[in-house]
Scaffold this motif. Structure first.
Motif, PDB file in Angstrom:
ATOM      1  N   THR A  53      -0.294 -17.585   0.678  1.00 24.43           N
ATOM      2  CA  THR A  53       0.047 -16.983  -0.604  1.00 24.43           C
ATOM      3  C   THR A  53      -0.412 -15.532  -0.657  1.00 24.43           C
ATOM      4  OG1 THR A  53      -0.170 -19.130  -1.675  1.00 24.43           O
ATOM      5  CG2 THR A  53      -0.212 -17.193  -3.096  1.00 24.43           C
ATOM      6  N   ALA A  54      -1.598 -15.263  -0.144  1.00 20.70           N
ATOM      7  CA  ALA A  54      -2.099 -13.883  -0.125  1.00 20.70           C
ATOM      8  C   ALA A  54      -1.236 -13.006   0.776  1.00 20.70           C
ATOM      9  CB  ALA A  54      -3.553 -13.863   0.344  1.00 20.70           C
ATOM     10  N   ALA A  55      -0.805 -13.530   1.908  1.00 20.59           N
ATOM     11  CA  ALA A  55       0.050 -12.755   2.814  1.00 20.59           C
ATOM     12  C   ALA A  55       1.407 -12.470   2.172  1.00 20.59           C
ATOM     13  CB  ALA A  55       0.228 -13.497   4.130  1.00 20.59           C
ATOM     14  N   VAL A  56       1.981 -13.454   1.505  1.00 20.98           N
ATOM     15  CA  VAL A  56       3.265 -13.250   0.836  1.00 20.98           C
ATOM     16  C   VAL A  56       3.108 -12.241  -0.306  1.00 20.98           C
ATOM     17  CG1 VAL A  56       4.998 -14.388  -0.604  1.00 20.98           C
ATOM     18  CG2 VAL A  56       4.225 -15.467   1.503  1.00 20.98           C
ATOM     19  N   THR A  57       2.025 -12.331  -1.045  1.00 19.15           N
ATOM     20  CA  THR A  57       1.765 -11.379  -2.124  1.00 19.15           C
ATOM     21  C   THR A  57       1.640  -9.960  -1.583  1.00 19.15           C
ATOM     22  OG1 THR A  57       0.630 -13.097  -3.384  1.00 19.15           O
ATOM     23  CG2 THR A  57       0.193 -10.811  -4.019  1.00 19.15           C
ATOM     24  N   ALA A  58       0.931  -9.806  -0.465  1.00 16.74           N
ATOM     25  CA  ALA A  58       0.773  -8.485   0.139  1.00 16.74           C
ATOM     26  C   ALA A  58       2.117  -7.917   0.569  1.00 16.74           C
ATOM     27  CB  ALA A  58      -0.173  -8.566   1.334  1.00 16.74           C
ATOM     28  N   VAL A  59       2.934  -8.740   1.195  1.00 16.53           N
ATOM     29  CA  VAL A  59       4.247  -8.273   1.645  1.00 16.53           C
ATOM     30  C   VAL A  59       5.111  -7.882   0.449  1.00 16.53           C
ATOM     31  CG1 VAL A  59       6.378  -9.021   2.766  1.00 16.53           C
ATOM     32  CG2 VAL A  59       4.185  -9.499   3.839  1.00 16.53           C
ATOM     33  N   LEU A  60       5.070  -8.665  -0.618  1.00 17.32           N
ATOM     34  CA  LEU A  60       5.851  -8.325  -1.810  1.00 17.32           C
ATOM     35  C   LEU A  60       5.374  -7.031  -2.458  1.00 17.32           C
ATOM     36  CD1 LEU A  60       6.348 -11.824  -3.465  1.00 17.32           C
ATOM     37  CD2 LEU A  60       8.059 -10.422  -2.306  1.00 17.32           C
ATOM     38  N   CYS A  61       4.069  -6.814  -2.505  1.00 16.70           N
ATOM     39  CA  CYS A  61       3.538  -5.573  -3.070  1.00 16.70           C
ATOM     40  C   CYS A  61       3.962  -4.372  -2.225  1.00 16.70           C
ATOM     41  CB  CYS A  61       2.013  -5.637  -3.156  1.00 16.70           C
ATOM     42  SG  CYS A  61       1.387  -6.713  -4.452  1.00 16.70           S
ATOM     43  N   PHE A  62       3.866  -4.491  -0.895  1.00 13.89           N
ATOM     44  CA  PHE A  62       4.274  -3.398  -0.028  1.00 13.89           C
ATOM     45  C   PHE A  62       5.784  -3.169  -0.109  1.00 13.89           C
ATOM     46  CE2 PHE A  62       0.386  -4.513   2.680  1.00 13.89           C
ATOM     47  CZ  PHE A  62      -0.403  -3.615   1.996  1.00 13.89           C
ATOM     48  N   ALA A  63       6.559  -4.229  -0.254  1.00 12.98           N
ATOM     49  CA  ALA A  63       8.011  -4.080  -0.392  1.00 12.98           C
ATOM     50  C   ALA A  63       8.359  -3.374  -1.698  1.00 12.98           C
ATOM     51  CB  ALA A  63       8.683  -5.446  -0.317  1.00 12.98           C
ATOM     52  N   ALA A  64       7.623  -3.667  -2.759  1.00 17.16           N
ATOM     53  CA  ALA A  64       7.864  -2.981  -4.035  1.00 17.16           C
ATOM     54  C   ALA A  64       7.553  -1.489  -3.913  1.00 17.16           C
ATOM     55  CB  ALA A  64       7.020  -3.618  -5.140  1.00 17.16           C
ATOM     56  N   CYS A  65       6.460  -1.155  -3.244  1.00 18.44           N
ATOM     57  CA  CYS A  65       6.121   0.250  -3.038  1.00 18.44           C
ATOM     58  C   CYS A  65       7.178   0.948  -2.191  1.00 18.44           C
ATOM     59  CB  CYS A  65       4.762   0.374  -2.355  1.00 18.44           C
ATOM     60  SG  CYS A  65       3.380  -0.145  -3.369  1.00 18.44           S
ATOM     61  N   LEU A  66       7.641   0.275  -1.151  1.00 16.95           N
ATOM     62  CA  LEU A  66       8.661   0.850  -0.289  1.00 16.95           C
ATOM     63  C   LEU A  66       9.975   1.050  -1.032  1.00 16.95           C
ATOM     64  CD1 LEU A  66       9.390   1.751   2.588  1.00 16.95           C
ATOM     65  CD2 LEU A  66      10.081  -0.596   3.032  1.00 16.95           C
ATOM     66  N   SER A  67      10.321   0.106  -1.884  1.00 13.95           N
ATOM     67  CA  SER A  67      11.576   0.241  -2.624  1.00 13.95           C
ATOM     68  C   SER A  67      11.514   1.399  -3.621  1.00 13.95           C
ATOM     69  CB  SER A  67      11.934  -1.065  -3.320  1.00 13.95           C
ATOM     70  OG  SER A  67      11.008  -1.355  -4.335  1.00 13.95           O
ATOM     71  N   VAL A  68      10.371   1.595  -4.265  1.00 13.83           N
ATOM     72  CA  VAL A  68      10.227   2.719  -5.188  1.00 13.83           C
ATOM     73  C   VAL A  68      10.306   4.038  -4.419  1.00 13.83           C
ATOM     74  CG1 VAL A  68       8.620   3.899  -6.746  1.00 13.83           C
ATOM     75  CG2 VAL A  68       8.952   1.443  -6.932  1.00 13.83           C
ATOM     76  N   ALA A  69       9.657   4.107  -3.265  1.00 14.09           N
ATOM     77  CA  ALA A  69       9.712   5.331  -2.458  1.00 14.09           C
ATOM     78  C   ALA A  69      11.133   5.592  -1.965  1.00 14.09           C
ATOM     79  CB  ALA A  69       8.749   5.221  -1.279  1.00 14.09           C
ATOM     80  N   ALA A  70      11.821   4.550  -1.520  1.00 21.51           N
ATOM     81  CA  ALA A  70      13.198   4.718  -1.042  1.00 21.51           C
ATOM     82  C   ALA A  70      14.119   5.161  -2.172  1.00 21.51           C
ATOM     83  CB  ALA A  70      13.695   3.417  -0.425  1.00 21.51           C
ATOM     84  N   TYR A  71      13.921   4.634  -3.363  1.00 29.55           N
ATOM     85  CA  TYR A  71      14.737   5.038  -4.510  1.00 29.55           C
ATOM     86  C   TYR A  71      14.478   6.504  -4.854  1.00 29.55           C
ATOM     87  CZ  TYR A  71      16.800   5.168  -9.149  1.00 29.55           C
ATOM     88  OH  TYR A  71      17.560   5.501 -10.235  1.00 29.55           O
ATOM     89  N   GLY A  72      13.234   6.922  -4.796  1.00 28.51           N
ATOM     90  CA  GLY A  72      12.910   8.322  -5.063  1.00 28.51           C
ATOM     91  C   GLY A  72      13.541   9.253  -4.044  1.00 28.51           C
TER      92      GLY A  72
END
Length: 79
Positions: A53-72
């Motif tokens: 669960t912690a690993a999945v949470t980490a991946v989701l948090c990093f994916a959210a950061c990456l998506s915001v950066a890619a959108y910018g």
């Protein structure tokens, strides 16, 4: 030349808010990644589930950061 101070303040507020959200998401991702990567032996099955669960949470948090950066970047780069 007039400056629309209301629009400038709105852009500043939104960019500050998004920056804070991205920093918090990245910090939560790092914390979750550290929790998932502990090399302690798991005494029961629930500890293994917590690591997954912690690993999945980490991946989701990093994916959210990456998506915001890619959108910018998509907003900045034309085409």
């Amino acid at each position: 030349m007039d400056i629309d101070w209301g629009a400038l303040a709105a852009v500043f507020g939104v960019s500050l808010g998004i920056t804070v959200v991205v920093v918090v998401m990245f910090a939560l991702g790092l914390a979750a990644w550290a929790r998932a990567g502990t090399e302690e032996p798991a005494p029961d099955a629930s500890r293994g589930r917590q690591r997954k669960t912690a690993a999945v949470t980490a991946v989701l948090c990093f994916a959210a950061c990456l998506s915001v950066a890619a959108y910018g970047i998509d907003l900045i780069v034309p085409g």
